[in-house]
Design a protein around this motif. Sequence first.
Motif, mmCIF file in Angstrom:
data_model
loop_
_atom_site.group_PDB
_atom_site.id
_atom_site.type_symbol
_atom_site.label_atom_id
_atom_site.label_comp_id
_atom_site.label_asym_id
_atom_site.label_seq_id
_atom_site.Cartn_x
_atom_site.Cartn_y
_atom_site.Cartn_z
ATOM 1 N N LEU A 1 6.282 -8.979 1.549
ATOM 2 C CA LEU A 1 4.858 -8.985 1.844
ATOM 3 C C LEU A 1 4.516 -7.940 2.912
ATOM 4 C CD1 LEU A 1 2.370 -10.502 0.883
ATOM 5 C CD2 LEU A 1 2.769 -12.171 2.687
ATOM 6 N N LYS A 2 5.359 -7.818 3.908
ATOM 7 C CA LYS A 2 5.148 -6.795 4.938
ATOM 8 C C LYS A 2 5.220 -5.395 4.344
ATOM 9 C CE LYS A 2 6.583 -9.130 9.171
ATOM 10 N NZ LYS A 2 7.493 -9.045 10.337
ATOM 11 N N GLU A 3 6.102 -5.193 3.396
ATOM 12 C CA GLU A 3 6.218 -3.880 2.747
ATOM 13 C C GLU A 3 4.962 -3.556 1.948
ATOM 14 O OE1 GLU A 3 7.568 -0.317 2.405
ATOM 15 O OE2 GLU A 3 8.649 -1.825 3.580
ATOM 16 N N LYS A 4 4.418 -4.542 1.257
ATOM 17 C CA LYS A 4 3.167 -4.340 0.519
ATOM 18 C C LYS A 4 2.022 -4.041 1.487
ATOM 19 C CE LYS A 4 4.109 -7.228 -3.511
ATOM 20 N NZ LYS A 4 3.684 -8.429 -4.250
ATOM 21 N N ALA A 5 1.982 -4.771 2.604
ATOM 22 C CA ALA A 5 0.941 -4.545 3.614
ATOM 23 C C ALA A 5 1.070 -3.142 4.207
ATOM 24 C CB ALA A 5 1.021 -5.599 4.703
ATOM 25 N N ARG A 6 2.285 -2.701 4.447
ATOM 26 C CA ARG A 6 2.529 -1.347 4.960
ATOM 27 C C ARG A 6 2.043 -0.308 3.944
ATOM 28 N NH1 ARG A 6 7.517 -1.987 6.020
ATOM 29 N NH2 ARG A 6 7.271 -2.481 8.201
ATOM 30 N N SER A 7 2.298 -0.552 2.672
ATOM 31 C CA SER A 7 1.846 0.370 1.624
ATOM 32 C C SER A 7 0.324 0.442 1.578
ATOM 33 C CB SER A 7 2.372 -0.068 0.257
ATOM 34 O OG SER A 7 3.755 0.029 0.203
ATOM 35 N N LEU A 8 -0.311 -0.714 1.656
ATOM 36 C CA LEU A 8 -1.775 -0.744 1.636
ATOM 37 C C LEU A 8 -2.340 0.009 2.837
ATOM 38 C CD1 LEU A 8 -4.453 -1.669 0.436
ATOM 39 C CD2 LEU A 8 -4.166 -3.829 1.667
ATOM 40 N N TYR A 9 -1.772 -0.198 4.000
ATOM 41 C CA TYR A 9 -2.232 0.497 5.209
ATOM 42 C C TYR A 9 -2.104 2.008 5.038
ATOM 43 C CZ TYR A 9 -2.645 1.856 10.089
ATOM 44 O OH TYR A 9 -3.044 2.448 11.251
ATOM 45 N N THR A 10 -0.968 2.438 4.506
ATOM 46 C CA THR A 10 -0.740 3.872 4.291
ATOM 47 C C THR A 10 -1.744 4.447 3.306
ATOM 48 O OG1 THR A 10 1.611 3.614 4.755
ATOM 49 C CG2 THR A 10 0.959 5.595 3.556
#
Length: 131
Positions: free
Chosen positions: A91-100
């Motif tokens: 979930l953190k990886e998906k959130a990081r992708s969305l932020y990027t």
Amino acid sequence: LPTMKMLLLLLALLSAALPASTAPPTCYSRVLSLSKEITESFKELQTSKTDSCVETLPRLYLDIHNYCVLAKLRDFVAYPGCDRMAEVNELKEKARSLYTILISYCRRDLVFLTDDCNALEIPISPPIEHS
């Protein structure tokens, strides 16, 4: 030559069977779908896991039309707890992708309609349809 005819026939059948895409995904549509996916995954994680660290995670209700979503994503990704849980790391990886995507690729395509950070703390329930 017969192999080439079969290959062309196969390609023609496949292209006819696949639905025609109306338009390529836009930055906005990608961000919208990813934010919904993250929000739903977070809800599922909260209901399925009874681990105490999941209860301490920052809330993750996302509205990409709210400027505060950037801070919300940063806080969630930087949260130090639950690193031992694969679901949280995913979930953190998906959130990081969305932020990027929000700050890099879609920076000029998005318009934030509000900067109400409190609105991201309590999700708005969808209207109930009466039949």
